[in-house]
Design an enzyme around this catalytic site. Structure first.
Site, PDB file in Angstrom:
ATOM      1  N   PHE A 134      -8.747 -15.448   7.318  1.00 56.73           N
ATOM      2  CA  PHE A 134      -7.662 -14.757   8.018  1.00 56.73           C
ATOM      3  C   PHE A 134      -7.860 -14.906   9.535  1.00 56.73           C
ATOM      4  O   PHE A 134      -8.971 -14.701  10.045  1.00 56.73           O
ATOM      5  CB  PHE A 134      -7.684 -13.279   7.614  1.00 56.73           C
ATOM      6  N   ASP A 203     -15.768  -9.492   4.532  1.00 57.61           N
ATOM      7  CA  ASP A 203     -14.516  -8.790   4.768  1.00 57.61           C
ATOM      8  C   ASP A 203     -13.874  -8.540   3.400  1.00 57.61           C
ATOM      9  O   ASP A 203     -13.565  -9.489   2.668  1.00 57.61           O
ATOM     10  CB  ASP A 203     -13.596  -9.624   5.661  1.00 57.61           C
ATOM     11  N   TYR A 228      -5.069   0.019   4.505  1.00 60.00           N
ATOM     12  CA  TYR A 228      -3.631   0.095   4.191  1.00 60.00           C
ATOM     13  C   TYR A 228      -3.180  -0.873   3.109  1.00 60.00           C
ATOM     14  O   TYR A 228      -1.997  -0.933   2.800  1.00 60.00           O
ATOM     15  CB  TYR A 228      -2.786  -0.099   5.466  1.00 60.00           C
ATOM     16  N   LYS A 229      -4.106  -1.615   2.527  1.00 61.54           N
ATOM     17  CA  LYS A 229      -3.719  -2.547   1.460  1.00 61.54           C
ATOM     18  C   LYS A 229      -3.896  -1.841   0.105  1.00 61.54           C
ATOM     19  O   LYS A 229      -3.162  -0.917  -0.199  1.00 61.54           O
ATOM     20  CB  LYS A 229      -4.524  -3.832   1.603  1.00 61.54           C
ATOM     21  N   ARG A 397       3.930 -15.323  -1.817  1.00 61.95           N
ATOM     22  CA  ARG A 397       2.721 -14.561  -2.136  1.00 61.95           C
ATOM     23  C   ARG A 397       3.102 -13.256  -2.837  1.00 61.95           C
ATOM     24  O   ARG A 397       3.999 -12.547  -2.376  1.00 61.95           O
ATOM     25  CB  ARG A 397       1.984 -14.269  -0.825  1.00 61.95           C
TER      26      ARG A 397
HETATM   27  C1  LIG Z   1      -5.332  -7.439   6.509  1.00 57.08           C
HETATM   28  C2  LIG Z   1      -6.533  -8.127   7.055  1.00 57.08           C
HETATM   29  C3  LIG Z   1      -7.058  -7.775   8.290  1.00 57.08           C
HETATM   30  C4  LIG Z   1      -6.353  -6.744   9.129  1.00 57.08           C
HETATM   31  O1  LIG Z   1      -6.934  -6.518  10.344  1.00 57.08           O
HETATM   32  P1  LIG Z   1      -6.365  -5.354  11.266  1.00 57.08           P
HETATM   33  O2  LIG Z   1      -7.386  -5.196  12.292  1.00 57.08           O
HETATM   34  O3  LIG Z   1      -6.137  -4.164  10.402  1.00 57.08           O
HETATM   35  O4  LIG Z   1      -5.052  -5.816  11.815  1.00 57.08           O
HETATM   36  C5  LIG Z   1      -8.204  -8.406   8.711  1.00 57.08           C
HETATM   37  N1  LIG Z   1      -8.817  -9.345   7.951  1.00 57.08           N
HETATM   38  C6  LIG Z   1      -8.314  -9.724   6.756  1.00 57.08           C
HETATM   39  C7  LIG Z   1      -9.013 -10.753   5.951  1.00 57.08           C
HETATM   40  C8  LIG Z   1      -7.163  -9.122   6.277  1.00 57.08           C
HETATM   41  O5  LIG Z   1      -6.663  -9.488   5.108  1.00 57.08           O
END
Ligand SMILES: *Cc1c(COP(=O)(O)O)cnc(C)c1O
Length: 438
Positions: A134, A203, A228-229, A397
């Site tokens: 990501f 992560d 939030y996921k 997705r």
């Molecule tokens: C959703 C997600 C994030 C989100 O990062 P924020 O700091 O909350 O914006 C980070 N890393 C991964 C792999 C994600 O899927």
């Protein structure tokens, strides 16, 4: 549950829902009428208990009790209390996790710490990650690497072993890839990285809450994840951070602090001393004041997992999510044959997370048309510079949150996708407009 769904009918799906021991959990969520929501891997659904809890925090704790609520309503302990509710979901011990900040910020804190822990190893000049990780993870890692005169080395995840050598300080990986849904083997990769002398940061943004995780069993070093996921904490919910106790113990003995040494990570914040003395354990990873309203919402999201426990807990949720994804793959491949979709998610359930992606040439418009019909997934842009169709085309997705997704929802979503593709409706110009958030 059945392994093959190629000939499954809608009535079969309704029957599967009737037999599903986890089905009552759906009632914990405020799902809008007429919507099939397959984007809980990006923003989880609102738990029904959240509005009343937030109303209480706002009207009573804040509105009436005001500043006394830091003590009387336990606001000051929220980072730890909410962290303790996350701990069993990720295979961490009580007192080892805190909820705080965003995933990006927590990554910064743990990456900086990991780099400092490796400072004595002069040959270790790089942070290694996966090329398709990501972007925020890569941006943060690059910034940490540059600040230390190190490099961020991006490798193909299948070539990890060849790249784990005496130059690697930290290996940072996302457990489930946000685009493909591919799931990495945390224990095996952590072992290989340790054998090469590297520390490992995981992560868990796309895995926490979707499957059982075992950071302790894998002997990982640090982990971060998203609120939030799959944890359903609401937009911008606090993220979480975990460090293996051997690292927090070592930090305690050596006086090493994480880089964002804010006052609420101090051993005695209300002593107001001018010098920084980190708090014990994971508490030192707190920086400033917690967002109390968001914390309260996240706590409600986590309490749903306690209700899932007597119904089989994360193991049962994982079994259901695997079955939902398999059903979706098979229904789409049967119903959308000839429309050029290609599956980019691993077919083998053990090597994928709780989401499924198909490469689709006009994926963005197709997704907009699908959303128009009440099936909400999302679209991730492909990389046009890549030769393989699976990498160059847009990705459709779909996330399968087993807490509230039914088999019949999955059947209906695949059916709707086949209708949108079959009718060519997605070609309508109104589906071409791209909003700021895709
Ligand atoms: C959703 C997600 C994030 C989100 O990062 P924020 O700091 O909350 O914006 C980070 N890393 C991964 C792999 C994600 O899927």
């Amino acid at each position: 549950m059945t392994a093959s769904f190629a000939t499954t009918s809608r009535a079969d799906c309704l029957a599967l829902d009737t037999q599903d021991a986890l089905a009552p959990l759906r009632d914990e969520f405020a799902l809008p009428e007429g919507i099939v929501y397959l984007d809980g891997n990006s923003l989880g659904v609102l738990p029904k208990a959240t509005p009343a809890r937030l109303a209480r925090v706002i009207e009573h704790e804040w509105g009436h009790d005001l500043i006394r609520s830091w003590n009387t309503a336990g606001w000051i302990d929220m980072a730890q209390r909410v962290g303790d509710k996350i701990a069993p979901l990720i295979g961490a011990g009580v007192g080892e996790v805190i909820a705080a900040d965003s995933t990006s910020i927590n990554l910064y804190k743990v990456l900086e710490t990991a780099v400092h822990l490796q400072a004595g190893a002069k040959t270790r000049r790089c942070i290694v990650s996966e090329r398709s990780n990501f972007p925020t993870d890569l941006y943060i890692a690059d910034s940490v690497a540059r600040a230390h005169g190190m490099t961020l080395k991006l490798v193909d995840v299948d070539a990890l072993d060849a790249n784990l050598d005496h130059e690697v300080a930290v290996l940072m990986l996302t457990h489930v890839n946000y685009r493909t849904g591919r799931l990495l083997d945390m224990a095996t990769i952590t072992r290989a990285a340790h054998a090469a002398g590297a520390l490992v940061v995981w992560d868990l943004a796309h895995s926490a809450g979707a499957m059982p995780l075992d950071l302790t069993g894998a002997d990982a070093d640090f982990a971060v994840g998203c609120g939030y996921k799959y944890l359903n904490g609401g937009p911008g919910a606090p993220a979480f951070v975990w460090a293996h106790p051997r690292h927090t113990d070592h930090m305690e003995t050596t006086g090493l602090a994480q880089p964002l040494s804010g006052w609420l990570g101090h051993a005695a914040p209300f002593a107001f001393t001018p010098d920084y003395q980190p708090a014990a354990g994971i508490q030192r990873f707190v920086c400033g004041t917690p967002p109390v309203l968001s914390m309260a919402a996240l706590e409600v999201g986590l309490d749903v997992f306690a209700k899932a426990e007597p119904l089989g807990g994360l193991k049962a949720l994982r079994r259901k999510s695997s079955a939902l994804a398999t059903l979706f793959i098979e229904r789409v491949e049967t119903g959308c044959d000839g429309h050029g979709l290609s599956l980019v998610t691993p077919r083998e359930p053990a090597t994928r997370g709780s989401q499924v992606a198909f490469a689709c040439e006009h994926g963005h418009a197709v997704m907009q048309a699908l959303i128009h019909h009440g099936v909400i997934g999302d679209c991730r842009a492909g990389d046009p510079s890549r030769a393989m169709v699976a990498e160059s085309a847009d990705l459709l997705r779909f996330g399968f949150t087993p807490l509230y997704t039914r088999f019949v929802d999955v059947w209906d979503a695949a059916d709707q996708l086949s209708k949108v593709l079959g009718s060519g409706e997605w070609r309508d110009p109104r589906f071409a407009a791209r909003a700021a958030v895709t």
